[in-house]
Design a protein around this motif. Structure first.
Motif, PDB file in Angstrom:
ATOM      1  N   VAL A  56      -8.044   5.546 -14.182  1.00 36.20           N
ATOM      2  CA  VAL A  56      -7.240   6.583 -13.531  1.00 36.20           C
ATOM      3  C   VAL A  56      -7.034   6.122 -12.097  1.00 36.20           C
ATOM      4  O   VAL A  56      -8.005   5.912 -11.356  1.00 36.20           O
ATOM      5  CB  VAL A  56      -7.920   7.960 -13.561  1.00 36.20           C
ATOM      6  N   GLY A  57      -5.780   5.934 -11.702  1.00 37.12           N
ATOM      7  CA  GLY A  57      -5.477   5.439 -10.371  1.00 37.12           C
ATOM      8  C   GLY A  57      -4.507   6.340  -9.638  1.00 37.12           C
ATOM      9  O   GLY A  57      -3.705   7.045 -10.253  1.00 37.12           O
ATOM     10  N   HIS A  58      -4.576   6.286  -8.323  1.00 37.82           N
ATOM     11  CA  HIS A  58      -3.716   7.110  -7.470  1.00 37.82           C
ATOM     12  C   HIS A  58      -2.995   6.214  -6.471  1.00 37.82           C
ATOM     13  O   HIS A  58      -3.629   5.391  -5.806  1.00 37.82           O
ATOM     14  CB  HIS A  58      -4.559   8.150  -6.733  1.00 37.82           C
ATOM     15  N   SER A  59      -1.668   6.326  -6.389  1.00 36.03           N
ATOM     16  CA  SER A  59      -0.875   5.592  -5.415  1.00 36.03           C
ATOM     17  C   SER A  59      -1.094   4.094  -5.600  1.00 36.03           C
ATOM     18  O   SER A  59      -0.802   3.555  -6.662  1.00 36.03           O
ATOM     19  CB  SER A  59      -1.208   6.078  -4.005  1.00 36.03           C
ATOM     20  N   GLU A  60      -1.622   3.392  -4.602  1.00 36.84           N
ATOM     21  CA  GLU A  60      -1.905   1.968  -4.785  1.00 36.84           C
ATOM     22  C   GLU A  60      -2.796   1.735  -6.000  1.00 36.84           C
ATOM     23  O   GLU A  60      -2.651   0.743  -6.713  1.00 36.84           O
ATOM     24  CB  GLU A  60      -2.574   1.391  -3.538  1.00 36.84           C
ATOM     25  N   GLY A  61      -3.697   2.674  -6.245  1.00 37.73           N
ATOM     26  CA  GLY A  61      -4.595   2.557  -7.386  1.00 37.73           C
ATOM     27  C   GLY A  61      -3.921   2.754  -8.717  1.00 37.73           C
ATOM     28  O   GLY A  61      -4.536   2.514  -9.764  1.00 37.73           O
ATOM     29  N   SER A  62      -2.655   3.186  -8.708  1.00 40.01           N
ATOM     30  CA  SER A  62      -1.896   3.268  -9.961  1.00 40.01           C
ATOM     31  C   SER A  62      -1.123   1.986 -10.224  1.00 40.01           C
ATOM     32  O   SER A  62      -0.571   1.803 -11.314  1.00 40.01           O
ATOM     33  CB  SER A  62      -0.908   4.449  -9.910  1.00 40.01           C
ATOM     34  N   LEU A  63      -1.084   1.099  -9.239  1.00 39.47           N
ATOM     35  CA  LEU A  63      -0.310  -0.140  -9.322  1.00 39.47           C
ATOM     36  C   LEU A  63      -1.216  -1.372  -9.354  1.00 39.47           C
ATOM     37  O   LEU A  63      -1.085  -2.236 -10.229  1.00 39.47           O
ATOM     38  CB  LEU A  63       0.638  -0.218  -8.118  1.00 39.47           C
ATOM     39  N   MET A  64      -2.137  -1.466  -8.406  1.00 41.42           N
ATOM     40  CA  MET A  64      -2.971  -2.651  -8.269  1.00 41.42           C
ATOM     41  C   MET A  64      -3.752  -3.016  -9.525  1.00 41.42           C
ATOM     42  O   MET A  64      -3.807  -4.203  -9.905  1.00 41.42           O
ATOM     43  CB  MET A  64      -3.909  -2.462  -7.071  1.00 41.42           C
ATOM     44  N   PRO A  65      -4.386  -2.047 -10.244  1.00 35.50           N
ATOM     45  CA  PRO A  65      -5.158  -2.445 -11.423  1.00 35.50           C
ATOM     46  C   PRO A  65      -4.323  -3.124 -12.502  1.00 35.50           C
ATOM     47  O   PRO A  65      -4.869  -3.877 -13.319  1.00 35.50           O
ATOM     48  CB  PRO A  65      -5.737  -1.111 -11.931  1.00 35.50           C
ATOM     49  N   ASN A  66      -3.014  -2.864 -12.499  1.00 32.17           N
ATOM     50  CA  ASN A  66      -2.191  -3.511 -13.519  1.00 32.17           C
ATOM     51  C   ASN A  66      -2.071  -5.013 -13.274  1.00 32.17           C
ATOM     52  O   ASN A  66      -1.807  -5.785 -14.204  1.00 32.17           O
ATOM     53  CB  ASN A  66      -0.802  -2.876 -13.567  1.00 32.17           C
ATOM     54  N   ARG A  90      -6.905   2.953 -21.901  1.00 32.23           N
ATOM     55  CA  ARG A  90      -5.921   3.913 -21.376  1.00 32.23           C
ATOM     56  C   ARG A  90      -5.804   3.758 -19.859  1.00 32.23           C
ATOM     57  O   ARG A  90      -6.796   3.524 -19.173  1.00 32.23           O
ATOM     58  CB  ARG A  90      -6.299   5.349 -21.749  1.00 32.23           C
ATOM     59  N   TYR A  91      -4.583   3.923 -19.388  1.00 29.63           N
ATOM     60  CA  TYR A  91      -4.270   3.701 -17.965  1.00 29.63           C
ATOM     61  C   TYR A  91      -3.428   4.877 -17.489  1.00 29.63           C
ATOM     62  O   TYR A  91      -2.305   5.065 -17.928  1.00 29.63           O
ATOM     63  CB  TYR A  91      -3.490   2.399 -17.852  1.00 29.63           C
ATOM     64  N   VAL A  92      -4.009   5.685 -16.596  1.00 29.03           N
ATOM     65  CA  VAL A  92      -3.323   6.865 -16.070  1.00 29.03           C
ATOM     66  C   VAL A  92      -3.023   6.636 -14.597  1.00 29.03           C
ATOM     67  O   VAL A  92      -3.938   6.359 -13.801  1.00 29.03           O
ATOM     68  CB  VAL A  92      -4.179   8.134 -16.243  1.00 29.03           C
ATOM     69  N   GLY A  93      -1.753   6.741 -14.218  1.00 29.76           N
ATOM     70  CA  GLY A  93      -1.346   6.558 -12.834  1.00 29.76           C
ATOM     71  C   GLY A  93      -0.827   7.848 -12.234  1.00 29.76           C
ATOM     72  O   GLY A  93      -0.039   8.561 -12.867  1.00 29.76           O
ATOM     73  N   MET A  94      -1.242   8.164 -11.018  1.00 28.06           N
ATOM     74  CA  MET A  94      -0.770   9.319 -10.270  1.00 28.06           C
ATOM     75  C   MET A  94       0.067   8.825  -9.090  1.00 28.06           C
ATOM     76  O   MET A  94      -0.358   7.961  -8.342  1.00 28.06           O
ATOM     77  CB  MET A  94      -1.954  10.141  -9.751  1.00 28.06           C
ATOM     78  N   THR A  95       1.249   9.378  -8.920  1.00 30.92           N
ATOM     79  CA  THR A  95       2.212   8.983  -7.885  1.00 30.92           C
ATOM     80  C   THR A  95       2.402   7.465  -7.858  1.00 30.92           C
ATOM     81  O   THR A  95       2.251   6.826  -6.811  1.00 30.92           O
ATOM     82  CB  THR A  95       1.828   9.503  -6.484  1.00 30.92           C
ATOM     83  N   PRO A  96       2.748   6.854  -8.991  1.00 32.84           N
ATOM     84  CA  PRO A  96       2.905   5.393  -9.034  1.00 32.84           C
ATOM     85  C   PRO A  96       4.205   4.951  -8.363  1.00 32.84           C
ATOM     86  O   PRO A  96       5.072   5.775  -8.037  1.00 32.84           O
ATOM     87  CB  PRO A  96       2.937   5.106 -10.540  1.00 32.84           C
ATOM     88  N   LEU A  97       4.344   3.635  -8.178  1.00 29.27           N
ATOM     89  CA  LEU A  97       5.551   3.102  -7.515  1.00 29.27           C
ATOM     90  C   LEU A  97       5.876   1.722  -8.075  1.00 29.27           C
ATOM     91  O   LEU A  97       5.853   0.720  -7.369  1.00 29.27           O
ATOM     92  CB  LEU A  97       5.386   3.074  -5.996  1.00 29.27           C
TER      93      LEU A  97
END
Length: 323
Positions: free
Chosen positions: A153-163, A177-184
């Motif tokens: 579960v990632g937020h902002s940068e944490g929704s992008l960097m782990p990928n 499973r990969y959940v992103g919050m406010t991704p970019l």
């Protein structure tokens, strides 16, 4: 709310530096929402062995936790730019732990070059380096818990960097499973910084930008639309990696990811909060304390027991979001 200004301020700094580079010779290098009826947990005491200046959020980093059959995957939390594990996950981490998950959180991308007052925040180093750090943490979680895979579960940068870890560093075999919050996924156009950055590069001023900004926030320009990092992430058919189940949670009121549709990901279940809950006006930072977002996360992590999402009026001025 401190983190909102820190995150927006970091991106505003990119604008200022880019503007300076463009004027320097190349030789010079809504109304308040109704508060959500969900109590916020108290600030955690440091766990044994924890860093007292970077404490774990409540419910996270119990290295004796062993996943049960109901939730076999530990959940690894990845914070956003200028955040850390404690302030980003004070609401979501204990909520997941109370539902029986083994929850783990790290602060990645800390930069010793920044002033001492800011060394507790993360996400500042190049995302490639943070992804390696993240991968090492996942290895530690798997070894400690005996699990075969983790959920992210990632937020902002944490929704992008782990990928980056998943796509380029062999992490796909370790992630379910990969959940992103406010991704970019398509970057941000915040304050027109992306255009300033492209113009500076076209004028040969990229070295000036790199020398001025990158030592303090190498990741900042990587978020901009059209960056080399994002181009690489989208290579080979797009960011999504086969075998990983993606869920993206997006808010129309995102003031950092512009446009908010940059968070849409092909191959993912994309959730725009306001489509199901028009009174949820949580913006970029507030989603991490949003009860509606939490319900979507819980459903994404355990789709076999997904429950209808209850709409709760929520916004950046509510008590939880101000924490």
């Amino acid at each position: 709310m401190g983190r909102r200004w820190a995150t927006t301020g970091a991106m505003a700094l990119v604008t200022a530096v880019a503007s300076l580079a463009l004027t320097t010779p190349a030789a010079a290098a809504e109304p308040p929402a109704v508060p959500a009826p969900v109590p916020a947990p108290a600030a955690p005491a440091p766990l044994p062995g924890d860093d007292p200046f970077n404490p774990s959020p409540p419910g996270a980093n119990d290295w004796n936790c062993r996943p049960g059959a109901e939730h076999p995957n530990p959940v690894v939390l990845a914070h956003g730019l200028t955040a850390n594990r404690g302030d980003n996950w004070g609401y979501i981490a204990p909520a997941l732990e109370q539902r029986g998950y083994c929850v783990f959180a790290l602060t990645y991308g800390q930069n010793p070059a920044v002033p001492a007052a800011f060394r507790g925040i993360g996400g500042l180093t190049a995302m490639e380096d943070s992804a390696r750090e993240f991968g090492g943490f996942v290895d530690r979680v798997l070894a400690a818990t005996g699990a075969k895979k983790v959920d992210i579960v990632g937020h902002s940068e944490g929704s992008l960097m782990p990928n980056y870890y998943i796509k380029f560093l062999g992490g796909a075999k370790h992630v379910d499973r990969y959940v992103g919050m406010t991704p970019l996924w398509d970057g941000t156009r915040l304050y027109g910084v992306d255009q300033l950055n492209r113009t500076a590069r076209g004028l040969g001023l990229d070295p000036a930008l790199a020398a001025t900004l990158d030592p303090y926030c190498t990741s900042c320009r990587q978020f901009l639309r059209g960056s080399d990092f994002l181009k690489k992430m989208s290579s080979g058919g797009g960011p999504a990696v086969p075998g990983v189940t993606y869920t993206m949670i997006i808010t129309r009121f995102d003031e950092v990811v512009i446009p908010y549709t940059s968070g849409l990901l092909d191959g993912a279940r994309n959730i725009v909060l306001q489509r199901g809950c028009p009174t949820d006006v949580a913006e970029h930072i507030a989603v991490s304390y949003d009860p509606v977002t939490l319900q979507h996360i819980q459903n994404a992590l355990d789709p076999a027991h997904a429950a209808p999402v209850r709409c709760v009026p929520f916004g950046p001025l509510s008590p939880l979001a101000r924490r």
